[in-house]
Structure formats: C-alpha cells, structure tokens
Design a protein around this motif. Structure first.
Motif, mmCIF file in Angstrom:
data_model
loop_
_atom_site.group_PDB
_atom_site.id
_atom_site.type_symbol
_atom_site.label_atom_id
_atom_site.label_comp_id
_atom_site.label_asym_id
_atom_site.label_seq_id
_atom_site.Cartn_x
_atom_site.Cartn_y
_atom_site.Cartn_z
ATOM 1 N N THR A 37 0.851 -1.194 0.072
ATOM 2 C CA THR A 37 -0.067 -0.088 0.041
ATOM 3 C C THR A 37 0.961 1.174 0.078
ATOM 4 O O THR A 37 1.987 1.069 -0.044
ATOM 5 C CB THR A 37 -0.927 -0.088 1.103
ATOM 6 N N VAL A 40 2.344 1.222 4.269
ATOM 7 C CA VAL A 40 3.071 0.244 4.667
ATOM 8 C C VAL A 40 2.539 -1.136 4.006
ATOM 9 O O VAL A 40 1.631 -1.061 3.309
ATOM 10 C CB VAL A 40 3.333 -0.038 6.103
ATOM 11 N N PRO A 67 -8.217 -5.156 16.686
ATOM 12 C CA PRO A 67 -8.962 -5.322 15.539
ATOM 13 C C PRO A 67 -8.104 -4.964 14.364
ATOM 14 O O PRO A 67 -7.107 -4.408 14.228
ATOM 15 C CB PRO A 67 -10.043 -4.202 15.806
ATOM 16 N N LEU A 68 -8.640 -5.019 12.981
ATOM 17 C CA LEU A 68 -7.836 -5.218 11.907
ATOM 18 C C LEU A 68 -8.692 -4.041 10.960
ATOM 19 O O LEU A 68 -9.969 -3.935 11.042
ATOM 20 C CB LEU A 68 -8.142 -6.571 10.746
ATOM 21 N N ILE A 104 -13.000 5.241 11.356
ATOM 22 C CA ILE A 104 -13.771 4.055 12.138
ATOM 23 C C ILE A 104 -15.264 4.336 12.065
ATOM 24 O O ILE A 104 -15.524 5.629 12.173
ATOM 25 C CB ILE A 104 -13.291 3.995 13.682
ATOM 26 N N LEU A 119 -15.740 -5.571 18.752
ATOM 27 C CA LEU A 119 -16.084 -4.346 18.829
ATOM 28 C C LEU A 119 -17.299 -4.012 17.810
ATOM 29 O O LEU A 119 -17.552 -4.588 16.875
ATOM 30 C CB LEU A 119 -14.911 -3.412 18.419
ATOM 31 N N ARG A 125 -10.712 1.617 4.905
ATOM 32 C CA ARG A 125 -9.819 2.535 4.370
ATOM 33 C C ARG A 125 -9.629 1.865 2.866
ATOM 34 O O ARG A 125 -9.721 0.813 2.675
ATOM 35 C CB ARG A 125 -8.253 2.525 4.952
ATOM 36 N N ALA A 145 -6.684 -6.442 6.650
ATOM 37 C CA ALA A 145 -4.992 -6.378 6.691
ATOM 38 C C ALA A 145 -4.502 -5.696 7.451
ATOM 39 O O ALA A 145 -4.730 -4.374 7.561
ATOM 40 C CB ALA A 145 -4.515 -5.749 4.968
ATOM 41 N N GLU A 184 2.121 4.463 8.672
ATOM 42 C CA GLU A 184 0.903 3.906 8.490
ATOM 43 C C GLU A 184 -0.251 4.974 8.380
ATOM 44 O O GLU A 184 0.083 6.238 8.649
ATOM 45 C CB GLU A 184 0.081 3.057 9.837
ATOM 46 N N ARG A 225 -9.944 -0.614 21.879
ATOM 47 C CA ARG A 225 -8.225 -1.301 21.884
ATOM 48 C C ARG A 225 -7.514 -0.468 20.747
ATOM 49 O O ARG A 225 -7.826 -0.634 19.532
ATOM 50 C CB ARG A 225 -8.489 -2.807 21.592
ATOM 51 N N ALA A 226 -6.985 0.721 21.091
ATOM 52 C CA ALA A 226 -6.564 1.647 20.112
ATOM 53 C C ALA A 226 -5.311 1.284 19.785
ATOM 54 O O ALA A 226 -4.234 0.402 20.334
ATOM 55 C CB ALA A 226 -6.397 2.932 20.922
HETATM 56 O O1 TXA Z 1 -1.491 2.290 6.836
HETATM 57 C C1 TXA Z 1 -2.181 1.256 7.401
HETATM 58 O O2 TXA Z 1 -3.123 1.534 8.189
HETATM 59 C C2 TXA Z 1 -1.651 -0.092 7.383
HETATM 60 C C3 TXA Z 1 -1.667 -0.589 5.778
HETATM 61 C C4 TXA Z 1 -1.435 -2.093 5.715
HETATM 62 O O3 TXA Z 1 -3.086 -0.402 5.448
HETATM 63 N N1 TXA Z 1 -2.531 -0.961 8.073
HETATM 64 C C5 TXA Z 1 -2.275 -1.123 9.646
HETATM 65 O O4 TXA Z 1 -2.807 -2.159 10.215
HETATM 66 O O5 TXA Z 1 -1.285 -0.346 10.199
HETATM 67 P P1 TXA Z 1 -2.548 -2.350 11.585
HETATM 68 O O6 TXA Z 1 -3.307 -3.650 12.067
HETATM 69 O O7 TXA Z 1 -1.134 -2.654 11.901
HETATM 70 O O8 TXA Z 1 -2.998 -1.207 12.496
HETATM 71 C C6 TXA Z 1 -4.420 -0.870 12.544
HETATM 72 C C7 TXA Z 1 -4.680 -0.552 13.773
HETATM 73 C C8 TXA Z 1 -4.710 -1.362 15.033
HETATM 74 O O9 TXA Z 1 -3.890 -0.872 15.772
HETATM 75 C C9 TXA Z 1 -6.045 -1.288 15.678
HETATM 76 O O10 TXA Z 1 -6.052 -1.235 16.936
HETATM 77 C C10 TXA Z 1 -6.582 -0.232 14.883
HETATM 78 O O11 TXA Z 1 -6.214 -0.009 13.621
HETATM 79 N N2 TXA Z 1 -8.077 -0.511 14.670
HETATM 80 C C11 TXA Z 1 -8.686 -1.364 14.021
HETATM 81 N N3 TXA Z 1 -9.979 -1.501 13.930
HETATM 82 C C12 TXA Z 1 -10.439 -0.452 15.043
HETATM 83 C C13 TXA Z 1 -11.648 -0.245 15.685
HETATM 84 N N4 TXA Z 1 -12.800 -0.725 15.488
HETATM 85 N N5 TXA Z 1 -11.452 0.828 16.755
HETATM 86 C C14 TXA Z 1 -10.449 1.372 17.154
HETATM 87 N N6 TXA Z 1 -9.225 0.892 16.493
HETATM 88 C C15 TXA Z 1 -9.115 -0.106 15.502
#
Ligand code: TXA
Ligand code: MG
Length: 333
Positions: A37, A40, A67-68, A104, A119, A125, A145, A184, A225-226
């Motif tokens: 992307t 990253v 979460p993803l 979100i 959640l 995105r 992802a 990110e 869960r931030a």
């Molecule tokens: O740039 C990016 O966002 C990259 C690329 C691959 O898209 N992705 C990324 O994903 O950084 P990750 O999983 O490493 O970080 C995503 C963050 C996580 O720390 C998670 O806690 C937060 O997003 N997250 C996901 N869903 C959430 C939600 N419903 N509420 C609060 N935080 C959330």
C-alpha cells in the motif's frame, strides 16, 4: 515495432496481471497474501472468511482482540461495511481516498466479529497504491489487513522487509516497490459524537481539521483497543532512547564509553558526533523522513546497534506521526 523500454513495461504489466490473478485465487481459498500500500505493506485475507482472518492473527502473533482494518476498492462500498455513514465520513473519504486515512464507523452485519475483536465498530480504508487497488478490484470484497510484520515489530515498507520477516510462511508477496508514504494511515474515529484521531499517520491532523471545519483531538489513551496501545510497538531490536538535541552528544559519549554500539537518528543534526557513533541519515523534510523511518530502524538492527538515540521532530504536519512512532518504539507511547 515495440521499443525495448515499452516491451519491458508490457511484460511487467502482464506479470503483475498474473500475480494479481494468483493472489485472488489464494484469497478465495482462504489464504493470506502480502501486498503493497502507499503506507506500509499489508497482510491481507478475505475479511468475510473467519478462518482466513484467524490465519493473519496467527502469522503475526497478534492478540485476537486487536482489531484489523478492512481495505476496500472504493468509497462506494462504505455503506456495505458500515451501518451508518455520517456526512463527515463521506466528506473525508471524498477528499482523502484513495489515501492514508482509516475511518472508524459503526459496523454493518457484513463484518465478522473476528475482524473487530468483538467491537461494534469497524476500521475502513481505500489505499492509494496501484497494486493494492488492482488486487481489491479483482477480488471484489474487503480485505482485512494489518501491517505485514510480526506483532510489535517495525512495519515493512518494501517487499524485502516482508520476506525478511515471514520467509516462506507466506504463499505470495506482491511486490509493488517501496511505499511512498512510509508510515501507517491516520485513524480517525467517527463512530460516535466524540470525534478523535486514534493514530496520527499519513494524512495530517491539520488536513483533516480543515475538511471537518473543527478541531479533532488526538486521543492517545482510548477505551477501545486503540492502535499502538502496547507501550513498545513499531520497535526494532535495538533499544530506542528519545533525547533532546542538547543531550545528544552527552548520551552518545556516555553510552559509547560503556561499550555500547550507538546510532543517532535525528533530522536536524548539524554537530559532529563522537568517534564510533553511527549517524542514521534522517532527512530534514518530514515526508522524506516518514518514507525512510522504518528502513532506518531496520538498518540499525542490521548494523547490530545496541542503542539508537532519537530526537523527535516538531509535532506538526507529518512530524506528529513520526514522533508518535518514535515514542512507541522507545516504549514511551
Ligand atoms: O496504513 C495502514 O493503516 C496499514 C496498511 C496495511 O493499510 N495497516 C495497519 O494495520 O497499520 P495495523 O493492524 O497494523 O494497525 C491498525 C490499527 C490497529 O492498531 C487497531 O488497533 C486499529 O487499527 N483498529 C482497527 N479497528 C479498530 C476499531 N474498530 N477501533 C479502534 N481501533 C481500531
Ligand atoms: Mg501494525
């Protein structure tokens, strides 16, 4: 007759096309594929296939309640994945997607629990990378992802980083070259009336506030869960210590005298460093610094540094996200 350069370009496109086809096949069978992307590299699986999503958590060694982000091809898909799309979400999506912004929202029934860690909200995105967009378009659905690194470690900004991290554990790594943003996405929470930035990133707070026409606080400690809530995150093997410019030389001297291998990462370093101290060349410009930040941290590990002394940039624009990552890497997030 095709010129050599054009021929090369044509065969690269054909090759990419077949790689995307293979990736889609793997994803449809419940597999995991690494893809580039603009921020990253990500580790993607079909967001609607619970088993496939569980594989991501296992590969990364990530707690299942973390979460993803669901990646989509276009903002038109927002209403399928969120049960409410407030006007500000549409406005931000129109302005910054495709791009390094994650929104979100309250989740729709389409999103399985395993993606959100239970959640009631979902992170969405549309990435700004031709390979990611080609993959998402061909796949058709959403791709859950996270960044393609082991949990807590430094995010990968090129395909070789992903290979270093996962070796043969991944069936396919789509190589889209180095990521041009390098850190990110910014995560903005629009799921309730209390708007907040949960993670500073590639779109600046100032840019978001300009579109929203209001101040949006950066909420570092959150009830959900931030991102990066673990104190050590985005961290290399080397110990990271945040110091001020004026303390830098003193720290470097003391640590070197104790026999530690010391590197310095600072965008505004003019003075000479004590003998033996390695300078990691951090660019002065924030976009360039962001682009190179993770590769520089990986360099520190390759050079087997014990300690990296870092000076935080001014926390405006992209400087906010760079400082955030450096603080987390130092365990001071
Ligand atoms: O740039 C990016 O966002 C990259 C690329 C691959 O898209 N992705 C990324 O994903 O950084 P990750 O999983 O490493 O970080 C995503 C963050 C996580 O720390 C998670 O806690 C937060 O997003 N997250 C996901 N869903 C959430 C939600 N419903 N509420 C609060 N935080 C959330
Ligand atoms: Mg990550």
């Amino acid at each position: 007759m095709l010129r050599k350069g054009r021929l090369k370009k044509c065969s690269a496109i054909t090759n990419l096309h077949s790689q995307i086809e293979r990736a889609v096949q793997i994803l449809r069978q419940g597999g995991v594929v690494a893809f580039p992307t603009e921020t990253v590299y990500g580790l993607g699986a079909d967001a609607e296939n619970k088993k496939a999503v569980r594989r991501i958590f296992k590969l990364k060694g990530r707690p299942v309640n973390h979460p993803l982000i669901v990646h989509l091809y276009s903002a038109d898909m927002l209403a399928d994945w969120a049960r409410e799309v407030p006007p500000l979400a549409r406005k931000l999506a129109a302005k910054f997607w495709p791009g390094p912004l994650t929104i979100i929202l309250r989740r729709s029934q389409r999103v399985p629990d395993v993606v959100t860690g239970g959640l009631d909200t979902v992170a969405l995105r549309v990435p700004d990378h031709p390979v990611a967009l080609a993959l998402l378009k061909a796949f058709g659905g959403g791709l859950a992802a996270p960044s393609a690194n082991r949990f807590g470690c430094v995010s990968p900004t090129n395909a070789a980083h992903v290979r270093d991290e996962f070796g043969d554990a991944l069936e396919l790594i789509l190589d889209g070259g180095p990521c041009h943003v390098g850190i990110e996405s910014t995560i903005v929470d629009l799921s309730s009336k209390e708007l907040a930035i949960l993670r500073p990133g590639g779109v600046t707070r100032e840019e978001i506030e300009r579109v929203a026409r209001q101040m949006i606080p950066v909420r570092r400690k959150s009830s959900v869960r931030a991102p990066g809530q673990f104190r050590i995150h985005y961290a290399p093997q080397a110990e990271i210590i945040v110091v001020s410019n004026t303390e830098l030389t003193r720290y470097a001297k003391t640590l070197t005298a104790r026999g530690r291998r010391v590197a310095v990462l600072s965008g505004a370093l003019t003075e000479r460093l004590p003998t033996g101290v390695v300078r990691l060349p951090a660019p002065r410009s924030s976009p360039k610094f962001a682009r190179q930040l993770y590769a520089l941290l990986r360099t520190a590990d390759r050079l087997k540094m014990d300690t990296v002394l870092v000076c935080l940039p001014i926390e405006t624009g992209l400087g906010l996200a760079i400082a955030d990552r450096l603080r987390h890497a130092a365990g001071r997030g």
